[in-house]
Write a protein that holds these residues in place. Structure first.
Motif, short mmCIF file in Angstrom:
data_model
loop_
_atom_site.label_atom_id
_atom_site.label_comp_id
_atom_site.label_asym_id
_atom_site.label_seq_id
_atom_site.Cartn_x
_atom_site.Cartn_y
_atom_site.Cartn_z
N THR A 59 2.33 50.95 -10.10
CA THR A 59 3.11 52.09 -10.59
C THR A 59 2.68 53.38 -9.92
O THR A 59 3.52 54.18 -9.46
CB THR A 59 2.94 52.23 -12.12
OG1 THR A 59 3.42 51.04 -12.75
CG2 THR A 59 3.72 53.42 -12.65
N GLU A 60 1.37 53.61 -9.83
CA GLU A 60 0.87 54.83 -9.20
C GLU A 60 1.14 54.82 -7.69
O GLU A 60 1.51 55.83 -7.10
CB GLU A 60 -0.62 55.00 -9.46
CG GLU A 60 -1.30 56.14 -8.69
CD GLU A 60 -0.68 57.50 -8.97
OE1 GLU A 60 -0.87 58.40 -8.13
OE2 GLU A 60 0.00 57.68 -10.00
N GLY A 61 0.96 53.66 -7.05
CA GLY A 61 1.21 53.57 -5.62
C GLY A 61 2.66 53.84 -5.28
O GLY A 61 2.97 54.56 -4.32
N LEU A 62 3.58 53.29 -6.07
CA LEU A 62 5.00 53.53 -5.84
C LEU A 62 5.37 54.99 -6.11
O LEU A 62 6.22 55.56 -5.42
CB LEU A 62 5.84 52.60 -6.71
CG LEU A 62 5.82 51.12 -6.32
CD1 LEU A 62 6.60 50.30 -7.33
CD2 LEU A 62 6.36 50.90 -4.92
N ARG A 63 4.73 55.59 -7.11
CA ARG A 63 4.98 57.01 -7.39
C ARG A 63 4.63 57.85 -6.16
O ARG A 63 5.39 58.73 -5.75
CB ARG A 63 4.17 57.47 -8.59
CG ARG A 63 4.46 58.93 -9.01
CD ARG A 63 3.40 59.48 -9.93
NE ARG A 63 2.13 59.63 -9.26
CZ ARG A 63 1.84 60.63 -8.42
NH1 ARG A 63 2.76 61.55 -8.12
NH2 ARG A 63 0.64 60.70 -7.85
N GLN A 64 3.47 57.59 -5.56
CA GLN A 64 3.07 58.34 -4.37
C GLN A 64 3.99 58.06 -3.19
O GLN A 64 4.32 58.96 -2.42
CB GLN A 64 1.62 58.02 -4.01
CG GLN A 64 0.60 58.51 -5.02
CD GLN A 64 -0.81 58.38 -4.52
OE1 GLN A 64 -1.09 58.57 -3.34
NE2 GLN A 64 -1.74 58.05 -5.42
N PHE A 65 4.43 56.80 -3.05
CA PHE A 65 5.33 56.47 -1.96
C PHE A 65 6.66 57.21 -2.09
O PHE A 65 7.16 57.81 -1.14
CB PHE A 65 5.58 54.96 -1.91
CG PHE A 65 6.67 54.58 -0.94
CD1 PHE A 65 6.44 54.57 0.42
CD2 PHE A 65 7.94 54.26 -1.40
CE1 PHE A 65 7.45 54.25 1.32
CE2 PHE A 65 8.95 53.93 -0.52
CZ PHE A 65 8.70 53.93 0.85
N VAL A 66 7.24 57.18 -3.29
CA VAL A 66 8.54 57.82 -3.51
C VAL A 66 8.43 59.34 -3.37
O VAL A 66 9.34 60.00 -2.84
CB VAL A 66 9.09 57.43 -4.89
CG1 VAL A 66 10.33 58.26 -5.25
CG2 VAL A 66 9.45 55.94 -4.92
N ARG B 235 5.88 51.44 7.21
CA ARG B 235 6.90 51.15 8.21
C ARG B 235 8.27 51.00 7.56
O ARG B 235 8.40 50.42 6.48
CB ARG B 235 6.58 49.85 8.96
CG ARG B 235 5.35 49.88 9.81
CD ARG B 235 5.34 48.76 10.85
NE ARG B 235 6.03 47.55 10.45
CZ ARG B 235 5.43 46.46 9.96
NH1 ARG B 235 4.14 46.43 9.74
NH2 ARG B 235 6.14 45.38 9.67
N PRO B 236 9.32 51.50 8.20
CA PRO B 236 10.66 51.46 7.58
C PRO B 236 11.24 50.07 7.43
O PRO B 236 12.18 49.89 6.66
CB PRO B 236 11.51 52.32 8.54
CG PRO B 236 10.75 52.36 9.82
CD PRO B 236 9.31 52.27 9.46
N ASP B 237 10.69 49.07 8.13
CA ASP B 237 11.22 47.71 8.01
C ASP B 237 10.64 46.94 6.83
O ASP B 237 11.14 45.87 6.50
CB ASP B 237 10.94 46.93 9.30
CG ASP B 237 9.45 46.75 9.55
OD1 ASP B 237 8.78 47.78 9.76
OD2 ASP B 237 8.96 45.60 9.53
N LEU B 238 9.61 47.47 6.20
CA LEU B 238 8.94 46.74 5.13
C LEU B 238 9.69 46.87 3.81
O LEU B 238 10.43 47.83 3.58
CB LEU B 238 7.50 47.20 4.99
CG LEU B 238 6.60 46.85 6.20
CD1 LEU B 238 5.21 47.42 6.01
CD2 LEU B 238 6.54 45.33 6.40
N ALA B 239 9.45 45.91 2.92
CA ALA B 239 10.31 45.73 1.75
C ALA B 239 10.41 46.97 0.87
O ALA B 239 11.52 47.41 0.54
CB ALA B 239 9.81 44.55 0.92
N ILE B 240 9.29 47.55 0.48
CA ILE B 240 9.33 48.68 -0.46
C ILE B 240 10.10 49.84 0.14
O ILE B 240 10.94 50.47 -0.52
CB ILE B 240 7.91 49.08 -0.87
CG1 ILE B 240 7.30 48.00 -1.77
CG2 ILE B 240 7.90 50.44 -1.57
CD1 ILE B 240 5.83 48.19 -2.08
#
Length: 322
Positions: free
Chosen positions: A306-313, A189-194
């Motif tokens: 680290t891997e989760g953020l890589r996939q998110f970005v 969701r766009p309102d969440l922190a990450i």
């Protein structure tokens, strides 16, 4: 190929859309339900569903649980995964009635529909928010959240859990209450922190830090949460007389400043920080004890931050809706 049909409420949302894809891959038939709540744009939710909307084993109904059991389609299903809810701790402080209407009455209407249709298997998505600022850590399922809830959102989720237990007691509903811990990943969701932090970094804007940056969350990658849900569905389909509450978390709280630094590294931009007061209803830490889910379901989250953020970005630039 499974012969079972699963009803997924909130199928167009962040977690719901990932779950539908996973269930369809595993051969389940899926009936999706969503009301396209305007909390964020409908176009985002339609993009979430794009990969499976035309799947031959997927059927979609646009319906609103607030309108009562009659608003739901009379379709035969074996199990329900109830993800639909009005989300967000902060907004619930400003609009508590909307959270009761959506999360409490919506859940009650779904339970009544299940009773009327003779469906007796339910996976209910609750939240780590119910633990509030519990002094016992990590959070175990047998802690008493009635003494620690500190936001209307948390209270609405706890009320949903209690309604599920009531229907288990009265009508032999088999049920799993699953408390999710800060799920993140593609389609978040766009309102969440990450999601918010990544957008601010790319726009060369400072990141707001509420408090001193020491608050911590048990961030859980969406694929790990979805794996827990699917394991819960299998458990419900293979057992009777079930009523259990489980934590689906990662069991590793990440302090806010550490998270911001990790998001900056994933985006490739050094964060500029702007410190602000803590927000009403926010808790100091979430920390899941996941031993019960491990024992009961074989749940084992494995995705690193680290891997989760890589996939998110990697996902983020493709789906931004202006």
């Amino acid at each position: 190929m499974s012969s079972f049909t699963v009803l997924v409420t909130g199928c167009a949302g962040f977690i719901g859309s990932h779950l539908c894809e996973r269930l369809l891959r595993e051969g389940y038939r899926v009936v999706g339900l969503d009301n396209f709540d305007p909390f964020y744009p409908r176009a985002v939710k339609e993009q979430n569903m794009a990969a499976f909307a035309e799947h031959p084993h997927f059927t979609f109904y646009e319906a609103d649980l607030r309108q009562g059991p009659a608003a739901l389609p009379p379709v035969p299903v074996e199990v329900v995964v109830h993800l639909a809810a009005k989300a967000g701790v902060g907004p619930s402080v400003q609009q508590p009635a909307a959270y009761v209407e959506n999360n409490v009455m919506g859940t009650l209407h779904l339970l009544e529909w299940m009773r009327q249709q003779g469906v007796n298997k339910l996976f209910f998505a609750s939240s780590s928010s119910v633990y509030g600022n519990s002094t016992e850590k990590p959070f175990r399922e047998d802690l008493n959240p009635l003494a620690t809830c500190i936001s209307p959102y948390a209270a609405s989720k706890l009320a949903g859990e209690e309604l599920v237990h009531t229907y288990h007691h009265l009508y032999q509903l088999d049920a799993l209450n699953a408390r999710f811990f800060t799920v993140y990943g593609p389609r978040q969701r766009p309102d969440l922190a990450i999601h918010k932090f990544a957008r601010l970094l790319r726009a060369s804007q400072p990141i707001p830090v509420f408090g001193d940056g020491s608050t911590a969350r048990d961030y859980t990658f969406v694929a790990d949460t979805v794996d827990g849900i699917v394991r819960g569905v299998r458990y419900l389909l293979s057992h009777t007389g079930v009523f259990e509450t489980v934590n689906l978390g990662n069991s590793r709280p990440i302090p806010l400043l550490e998270l911001i630094e990790a998001v900056g590294q994933a985006v490739g931009i050094a964060p500029e920080l702007r410190f602000e007061p803590l927000q009403a209803g926010d808790v100091d830490i979430t920390f899941a004890d996941i031993r019960k889910a491990q024992t009961l379901l074989g749940y084992a989250p494995h995705t690193s931050l680290t891997e989760g953020l890589r996939q998110f970005v990697a996902w983020l630039p493709v789906v931004e809706v202006v």
